[in-house]
Write an enzyme that holds these catalytic residues in place. Structure first.
Site, PDB file in Angstrom:
ATOM      1  N   LYS A   1       0.877  -1.182   0.000  1.00 44.48           N
ATOM      2  CA  LYS A   1       0.000   0.000   0.000  1.00 44.48           C
ATOM      3  C   LYS A   1       0.908   1.224   0.000  1.00 44.48           C
ATOM      4  CE  LYS A   1      -4.520   0.863   0.313  1.00 44.48           C
ATOM      5  NZ  LYS A   1      -5.594   0.029  -0.211  1.00 44.48           N
TER       6      LYS A   1
ATOM      7  N   ASP B   1      -6.696   4.523  -5.052  1.00 41.43           N
ATOM      8  CA  ASP B   1      -7.339   4.366  -3.746  1.00 41.43           C
ATOM      9  C   ASP B   1      -7.925   5.744  -3.440  1.00 41.43           C
ATOM     10  OD1 ASP B   1      -7.310   2.177  -1.443  1.00 41.43           O
ATOM     11  OD2 ASP B   1      -7.076   4.106  -0.446  1.00 41.43           O
TER      12      ASP B   1
HETATM   13  P1  NAD Z   1     -14.770   7.092  -2.628  1.00 42.27           P
HETATM   14  O1  NAD Z   1     -13.869   8.200  -2.272  1.00 42.27           O
HETATM   15  O2  NAD Z   1     -15.151   6.860  -4.044  1.00 42.27           O
HETATM   16  O3  NAD Z   1     -16.142   7.182  -1.791  1.00 42.27           O
HETATM   17  C1  NAD Z   1     -16.179   7.364  -0.431  1.00 42.27           C
HETATM   18  C2  NAD Z   1     -17.605   7.708  -0.043  1.00 42.27           C
HETATM   19  O4  NAD Z   1     -17.675   7.794   1.385  1.00 42.27           O
HETATM   20  C3  NAD Z   1     -18.088   9.052  -0.565  1.00 42.27           C
HETATM   21  O5  NAD Z   1     -19.444   8.939  -0.945  1.00 42.27           O
HETATM   22  C4  NAD Z   1     -17.957   9.955   0.631  1.00 42.27           C
HETATM   23  O6  NAD Z   1     -18.843  11.073   0.579  1.00 42.27           O
HETATM   24  C5  NAD Z   1     -18.339   9.002   1.726  1.00 42.27           C
HETATM   25  N1  NAD Z   1     -17.960   9.439   3.056  1.00 42.27           N
HETATM   26  C6  NAD Z   1     -16.845  10.065   3.471  1.00 42.27           C
HETATM   27  N2  NAD Z   1     -16.930  10.360   4.771  1.00 42.27           N
HETATM   28  C7  NAD Z   1     -18.112   9.885   5.197  1.00 42.27           C
HETATM   29  C8  NAD Z   1     -18.784   9.892   6.442  1.00 42.27           C
HETATM   30  N3  NAD Z   1     -18.250  10.434   7.509  1.00 42.27           N
HETATM   31  N4  NAD Z   1     -20.011   9.312   6.514  1.00 42.27           N
HETATM   32  C9  NAD Z   1     -20.581   8.746   5.429  1.00 42.27           C
HETATM   33  N5  NAD Z   1     -19.986   8.730   4.223  1.00 42.27           N
HETATM   34  C10 NAD Z   1     -18.775   9.293   4.110  1.00 42.27           C
HETATM   35  O7  NAD Z   1     -14.058   5.788  -2.013  1.00 42.27           O
HETATM   36  P2  NAD Z   1     -14.296   4.275  -2.428  1.00 42.27           P
HETATM   37  O8  NAD Z   1     -13.349   3.917  -3.500  1.00 42.27           O
HETATM   38  O9  NAD Z   1     -15.740   4.039  -2.617  1.00 42.27           O
HETATM   39  O10 NAD Z   1     -13.777   3.542  -1.109  1.00 42.27           O
HETATM   40  C11 NAD Z   1     -14.581   3.429   0.049  1.00 42.27           C
HETATM   41  C12 NAD Z   1     -13.947   2.405   0.966  1.00 42.27           C
HETATM   42  O11 NAD Z   1     -13.826   1.151   0.269  1.00 42.27           O
HETATM   43  C13 NAD Z   1     -12.532   2.740   1.451  1.00 42.27           C
HETATM   44  O12 NAD Z   1     -12.373   2.174   2.736  1.00 42.27           O
HETATM   45  C14 NAD Z   1     -11.650   1.982   0.461  1.00 42.27           C
HETATM   46  O13 NAD Z   1     -10.375   1.706   0.991  1.00 42.27           O
HETATM   47  C15 NAD Z   1     -12.470   0.726   0.281  1.00 42.27           C
HETATM   48  N6  NAD Z   1     -12.202  -0.019  -0.942  1.00 42.27           N
HETATM   49  C16 NAD Z   1     -12.326   0.561  -2.165  1.00 42.27           C
HETATM   50  C17 NAD Z   1     -12.103  -0.215  -3.295  1.00 42.27           C
HETATM   51  C18 NAD Z   1     -12.293   0.364  -4.686  1.00 42.27           C
HETATM   52  O14 NAD Z   1     -12.127  -0.392  -5.663  1.00 42.27           O
HETATM   53  N7  NAD Z   1     -12.643   1.614  -4.826  1.00 42.27           N
HETATM   54  C19 NAD Z   1     -11.718  -1.547  -3.195  1.00 42.27           C
HETATM   55  C20 NAD Z   1     -11.606  -2.113  -1.920  1.00 42.27           C
HETATM   56  C21 NAD Z   1     -11.857  -1.333  -0.802  1.00 42.27           C
END
Ligand code: NAD
Length: 422
Positions: free
Chosen positions: A103, A143
């Site tokens: 990471k 990410d």
């Molecule tokens: P993103 O940035 O696209 O979306 C994050 C979302 O969370 C947004 O809608 C944001 O407004 C919301 N958010 C932020 N703070 C918040 C709060 N306090 N309360 C409620 N909502 C809140 O990110 P993502 O890619 O969707 O990733 C989300 C999670 O999933 C992270 O933990 C990431 O590490 C994990 N993840 C992502 C992927 C991927 O392929 N994108 C894969 C595995 C894990």
């Protein structure tokens, strides 16, 4: 130690002890192989120089090149990156990809930098780490705070040193060797895992009530797939607030709204509710898909769902996990539930290496097959070891990493034990 690290380490050691792999191998497996810190100094648009600290932490490569995202966020710290790197090792092992885990991140608020400043920062970071990443060494991906454009800059900068190398990162734009189906992959994989666990309980998605925290990449695609399969998404939150609709939010309308406005704020297809009450809403399935450590000992008793499907990385603290186990709530852990993204990243890398493009239909079919097989294997361990799905997923991952580690001669004395076990 941050709670992010505590979670991964706790779950790892709990499963490792139950398997009896021995303290020496436990120690070898949890320690990162390499931690790199680089100072990225760039010229800002106002001609001032500014420095940002970037990290790449390579946790394990016993099963193949290391794989893991690159995060641009003001809270990036080495401890959190370390924990997320270890999580990647176990995630790639659960879904049986020929990868290890890594990471990276830069301590920066990307919203405060211009497009060209971000480009200079990304290139400066790659100048600092280009000799420790590569298609056969360590393959970053997007990410939080990074995206396909960031990956395109990385391909360009890395290729200046090493020749044309699209396989150095995944999550690229299609024009530069990205894969069809990558953007939706994590949400699609989450929906596959949800259907699998429901089927085990003789349930299906039709009419089931679902609450989702986060409407970004993971949350919005998960919502779309679950909604398309007949579920009612009764509540959703993002960083700007939360909405509730007893009969289910129209996800197509919400998606159109967020694409136009950037957030769920102002959407009139549901009632505004206090986001703090999200987890206590009566529902069948809760999908935390935003942040880590949101389900804690302080709110675990209020969670009203029967199933928790972890879309985010590390959303559940060990204390909350214990409470859920006692309350009979089934948790599908992050290293399985959100692995769809890294699975399709792997397909992207395979396509780059083969210089052959797959159709979206093929990507979807292969993803379905990998996720279903991983769920089946985890479930079978949970049954035979009489443990929860998280412990089973860690046991599956640990057995794969430990065998590869032992076979490669790093910890020979444990080989017989592990060989005999599985
Ligand atoms: P993103 O940035 O696209 O979306 C994050 C979302 O969370 C947004 O809608 C944001 O407004 C919301 N958010 C932020 N703070 C918040 C709060 N306090 N309360 C409620 N909502 C809140 O990110 P993502 O890619 O969707 O990733 C989300 C999670 O999933 C992270 O933990 C990431 O590490 C994990 N993840 C992502 C992927 C991927 O392929 N994108 C894969 C595995 C894990």
């Amino acid at each position: 130690m941050s709670s992010a690290s505590e979670g991964t380490q706790h779950y790892f050691h709990r499963a490792a002890r139950e398997m009896g792999i021995g303290s020496r191998l436990e120690k070898v497996m949890i320690a990162p192989k390499r931690e790199v810190r680089v100072e990225c100094t760039i010229e800002m648009d106002n001609h001032e120089l500014e420095s940002f600290v970037g990290y790449r932490i390579q946790h394990d490569n016993s099963r193949g090149p290391m794989k893991g995202g690159l995060r641009f966020h003001p809270h990036v710290d080495p401890d959190e990156v370390n924990s997320l790197a270890a999580l990647m090792t176990f995630k790639t092992a659960v879904v049986n990809l020929p990868y290890g885990g890594a990471k990276g991140g830069i301590n920066v608020d990307p919203a405060k930098l211009s497009h060209s400043e971000l480009q200079r920062l990304t290139r400066s970071f790659i100048d600092g780490i280009h000799d420790i990443i590569g298609p056969q060494m360590d393959i970053p991906a997007p990410d939080m705070g990074t995206n396909a454009q960031t990956m395109a800059w990385i391909v360009d900068q890395y290729s200046k040193y090493h020749g044309w190398s699209p396989a150095v990162v995944t999550g690229k734009p299609l024009e530069l060797g990205g894969s069809a189906g990558r953007e939706a992959a994590t949400g699609r994989g989450l929906a596959i895992a949800t259907e699998a666990v429901l089927l085990d309980h003789s349930l299906d998605l039709d009419g089931l009530r679902i609450v989702i925290q986060g409407f970004g990449n993971v949350g919005s695609w998960a919502a779309r797939f679950l909604y398309d399969r007949g579920a009612k998404i009764v509540a959703i939150s993002d960083a700007t607030g939360a909405i509730y609709r007893k009969t289910g939010v129209d996800i197509n309308a919400l998606t159109a709204h967020t694409q136009a406005k950037g957030s769920i704020s102002g959407f009139d297809g549901g009632d505004r509710i206090n986001p703090e009450n999200l987890f206590s809403i009566e529902c069948d399935v809760l999908v935390p898909a935003a942040l880590g450590n949101v389900l804690t000992k302080d709110n675990a008793a209020d969670v009203a769902a029967k199933f928790i499907i972890e879309g985010a990385n590390g959303p559940t603290t060990p204390e909350a996990d214990e409470i859920f186990a006692k309350r009979g709530i089934t948790v599908v852990p992050d290293i399985l539930a959100n692995a769809g993204g890294v699975v399709v990243s792997y397909f992207e890398w395979v396509q780059n290496i083969q210089q052959f493009r797959w159709t979206e239909e093929r990507v979807i079919a292969e993803l379905q097959s990998v996720m279903s097989e991983a769920y089946r294997e985890v479930k079978s361990i949970a049954k035979s070891s009489r443990c929860d799905l998280r412990t089973a997923a860690f046991e599956l991952a640990i057995s794969r990493v430990a065998r590869a580690t032992a076979l490669r001669g790093l910890e020979n004395e444990n080989f017989c034990l592990i060989g005999a076990q599985k």
